[in-house]
Design an enzyme around this catalytic site. Sequence first.
Site, PDB file in Angstrom:
ATOM      1  N   HIS A 268       0.841  -1.197   0.000  1.00 52.63           N
ATOM      2  CA  HIS A 268       0.000   0.000   0.000  1.00 52.63           C
ATOM      3  C   HIS A 268       0.879   1.251   0.000  1.00 52.63           C
ATOM      4  O   HIS A 268       0.516   2.273   0.578  1.00 52.63           O
ATOM      5  CB  HIS A 268      -0.942  -0.012   1.214  1.00 52.63           C
ATOM      6  CG  HIS A 268      -1.915  -1.153   1.185  1.00 52.63           C
ATOM      7  ND1 HIS A 268      -2.689  -1.514   2.261  1.00 52.63           N
ATOM      8  CD2 HIS A 268      -2.235  -2.028   0.196  1.00 52.63           C
ATOM      9  CE1 HIS A 268      -3.447  -2.558   1.937  1.00 52.63           C
ATOM     10  NE2 HIS A 268      -3.174  -2.898   0.683  1.00 52.63           N
TER      11      HIS A 268
HETATM   12  C1  FAD Z   1       0.657  -7.514  -4.792  1.00 53.82           C
HETATM   13  C2  FAD Z   1      -0.343  -6.419  -4.491  1.00 53.82           C
HETATM   14  C3  FAD Z   1      -1.551  -6.756  -3.908  1.00 53.82           C
HETATM   15  C4  FAD Z   1      -2.472  -5.752  -3.611  1.00 53.82           C
HETATM   16  N1  FAD Z   1      -3.696  -6.097  -3.076  1.00 53.82           N
HETATM   17  C5  FAD Z   1      -4.616  -5.141  -2.865  1.00 53.82           C
HETATM   18  C6  FAD Z   1      -5.930  -5.479  -2.397  1.00 53.82           C
HETATM   19  O1  FAD Z   1      -6.248  -6.648  -2.198  1.00 53.82           O
HETATM   20  N2  FAD Z   1      -6.811  -4.454  -2.196  1.00 53.82           N
HETATM   21  C7  FAD Z   1      -6.500  -3.141  -2.406  1.00 53.82           C
HETATM   22  O2  FAD Z   1      -7.331  -2.270  -2.205  1.00 53.82           O
HETATM   23  N3  FAD Z   1      -5.263  -2.805  -2.849  1.00 53.82           N
HETATM   24  C8  FAD Z   1      -4.323  -3.761  -3.091  1.00 53.82           C
HETATM   25  N4  FAD Z   1      -3.079  -3.416  -3.540  1.00 53.82           N
HETATM   26  C9  FAD Z   1      -2.761  -1.989  -3.675  1.00 53.82           C
HETATM   27  C10 FAD Z   1      -3.342  -1.405  -4.944  1.00 53.82           C
HETATM   28  O3  FAD Z   1      -3.074  -2.253  -6.039  1.00 53.82           O
HETATM   29  C11 FAD Z   1      -2.715  -0.027  -5.185  1.00 53.82           C
HETATM   30  O4  FAD Z   1      -2.914   0.790  -4.047  1.00 53.82           O
HETATM   31  C12 FAD Z   1      -3.339   0.658  -6.390  1.00 53.82           C
HETATM   32  O5  FAD Z   1      -3.300  -0.187  -7.517  1.00 53.82           O
HETATM   33  C13 FAD Z   1      -2.577   1.921  -6.686  1.00 53.82           C
HETATM   34  O6  FAD Z   1      -3.099   2.480  -7.874  1.00 53.82           O
HETATM   35  P1  FAD Z   1      -2.244   3.435  -8.769  1.00 53.82           P
HETATM   36  O7  FAD Z   1      -3.126   3.880  -9.880  1.00 53.82           O
HETATM   37  O8  FAD Z   1      -1.584   4.458  -7.919  1.00 53.82           O
HETATM   38  O9  FAD Z   1      -1.034   2.537  -9.346  1.00 53.82           O
HETATM   39  P2  FAD Z   1      -1.046   1.167 -10.138  1.00 53.82           P
HETATM   40  O10 FAD Z   1      -2.333   0.435  -9.969  1.00 53.82           O
HETATM   41  O11 FAD Z   1       0.226   0.484  -9.730  1.00 53.82           O
HETATM   42  O12 FAD Z   1      -0.980   1.602 -11.655  1.00 53.82           O
HETATM   43  C14 FAD Z   1       0.186   2.099 -12.255  1.00 53.82           C
HETATM   44  C15 FAD Z   1       0.283   1.540 -13.673  1.00 53.82           C
HETATM   45  O13 FAD Z   1       1.282   2.247 -14.379  1.00 53.82           O
HETATM   46  C16 FAD Z   1       2.087   1.324 -15.090  1.00 53.82           C
HETATM   47  N5  FAD Z   1       3.409   1.930 -15.289  1.00 53.82           N
HETATM   48  C17 FAD Z   1       4.322   2.285 -14.359  1.00 53.82           C
HETATM   49  N6  FAD Z   1       5.404   2.830 -14.931  1.00 53.82           N
HETATM   50  C18 FAD Z   1       5.169   2.813 -16.274  1.00 53.82           C
HETATM   51  C19 FAD Z   1       5.934   3.232 -17.409  1.00 53.82           C
HETATM   52  N7  FAD Z   1       7.136   3.792 -17.296  1.00 53.82           N
HETATM   53  N8  FAD Z   1       5.387   3.049 -18.648  1.00 53.82           N
HETATM   54  C20 FAD Z   1       4.152   2.494 -18.797  1.00 53.82           C
HETATM   55  N9  FAD Z   1       3.386   2.091 -17.753  1.00 53.82           N
HETATM   56  C21 FAD Z   1       3.903   2.239 -16.506  1.00 53.82           C
HETATM   57  C22 FAD Z   1       2.105   0.092 -14.190  1.00 53.82           C
HETATM   58  O14 FAD Z   1       2.440  -1.045 -14.957  1.00 53.82           O
HETATM   59  C23 FAD Z   1       0.668   0.068 -13.689  1.00 53.82           C
HETATM   60  O15 FAD Z   1      -0.169  -0.595 -14.582  1.00 53.82           O
HETATM   61  C24 FAD Z   1      -2.157  -4.393  -3.880  1.00 53.82           C
HETATM   62  C25 FAD Z   1      -0.935  -4.067  -4.480  1.00 53.82           C
HETATM   63  C26 FAD Z   1      -0.049  -5.073  -4.791  1.00 53.82           C
HETATM   64  C27 FAD Z   1       1.270  -4.709  -5.453  1.00 53.82           C
END
Ligand code: FAD
Length: 343
Positions: A268
């Site tokens: 997280h």
């Molecule tokens: C193993 C794991 C289990 C989890 N389980 C839960 C759960 O059960 N419940 C819950 O609520 N939360 C969970 N989380 C947390 C949740 O996934 C994150 O808090 C949430 O996804 C964050 O969203 P975000 O949009 O900030 O980033 P992300 O969802 O990480 O999205 C970022 C995206 O940008 C892409 N990206 C990054 N850099 C680049 C680049 N240079 N070029 C192109 N693309 C890129 C990545 O591949 C990704 O697809 C979990 C996280 C992990 C890692």
Amino acid sequence: MGKLFASFCMYPAARRGRSRPAVAAVGVVYQDRLFQLHHALLRPGGEVILSAGTLGSPQLLLLSGVGPANDLTSLGIPVSVDAPDVGKHMFDNPRNGISIIPSVPIDHSLIQVVGIPSANGTASYLEAASYIVPVSPMLRPAGPFISPTSPLYVTMATIMEKVPGPLSEGSLWLSSPNPVETPSVRFNYFSRPEDLAQCVVGVRRVAQVLQSRTMDIFRSSVGSASQGRRGHARRDFRIVGATLPLDWSTNNTSVADFCRRTVATLWHYHGGCVVGRVVDKDFRVMGTQSLRVVDGSTFSVTPGTNPQATVMMMGSRYMGLKMIAERHSRRQVNTSSYNELEE
Ligand SMILES: Cc1cc2nc3c(=O)[nH]c(=O)nc-3n(C[C@H](O)[C@H](O)[C@H](O)COP(=O)(O)OP(=O)(O)OC[C@H]3O[C@@H](n4cnc5c(N)ncnc54)[C@H](O)[C@@H]3O)c2cc1C
């Protein structure tokens, strides 16, 4: 789109008013699966919306020259905006838990919240999960609980605690200007004593749950018997990995040591492009035009026990609708100015 590379080409923006930022994002640079580089340029009035997450968004800002000027200069990255807080104020909620092999079959489950206990004004989240794990070949022939005829896989259950709202701050920085290189991150778990104190409270609560009578059915039928609270002989748990110190109920120092030794992430992590420091309240990157960050990197605190629903609501329901409304009102202004010119 494939791997986003350094991202937005930042060009000097046309300055109409004194307060307008001097640089504007005009597009992104990305590499496709065949390693071909592409430039995708914005249409007039368009914006780059960066949603690469807590590790990706600060990295891409830094690669684009938005970050601490000294750090960028030392890597040979031209500075577009000196933004000292990019990659700073990174937080990760420490997780500590105890894993057992239950003596009875149980369903597999994802991590679920099982309680939010509080003590002395501090709260910690208790979560539990059960999952199937391979038994290490090294454990099978000689392990104390797992005989050579044991199956290759066993179900393991973990009861864990997460420190909500950690105060310990970390940072993310580039090791090189190469966009395919992973950035370096350090979360500095338990660098603030308040976080360690919360962990001690949470771990103690995990131990109390394990001690409870309700958990007796999960105790080993082959482990050694120990004296329960009322003098009953009780079997031990088949613990996998780190065990709690024997004096967990009275000794803060030994539990704190357990916290430090067994700390793990609950994934997280958040921060790096925090609102008020890197982006404004509309998620625009301060000091730039046509560039926003909308993802978990803008949070200084993770919402609730699991953040994903909030991140999704912020992106699509809140910011998405807000931006559609902004564009709509801009179009209306443009149309009315055009109509005025026509008249
Ligand atoms: C193993 C794991 C289990 C989890 N389980 C839960 C759960 O059960 N419940 C819950 O609520 N939360 C969970 N989380 C947390 C949740 O996934 C994150 O808090 C949430 O996804 C964050 O969203 P975000 O949009 O900030 O980033 P992300 O969802 O990480 O999205 C970022 C995206 O940008 C892409 N990206 C990054 N850099 C680049 C680049 N240079 N070029 C192109 N693309 C890129 C990545 O591949 C990704 O697809 C979990 C996280 C992990 C890692």
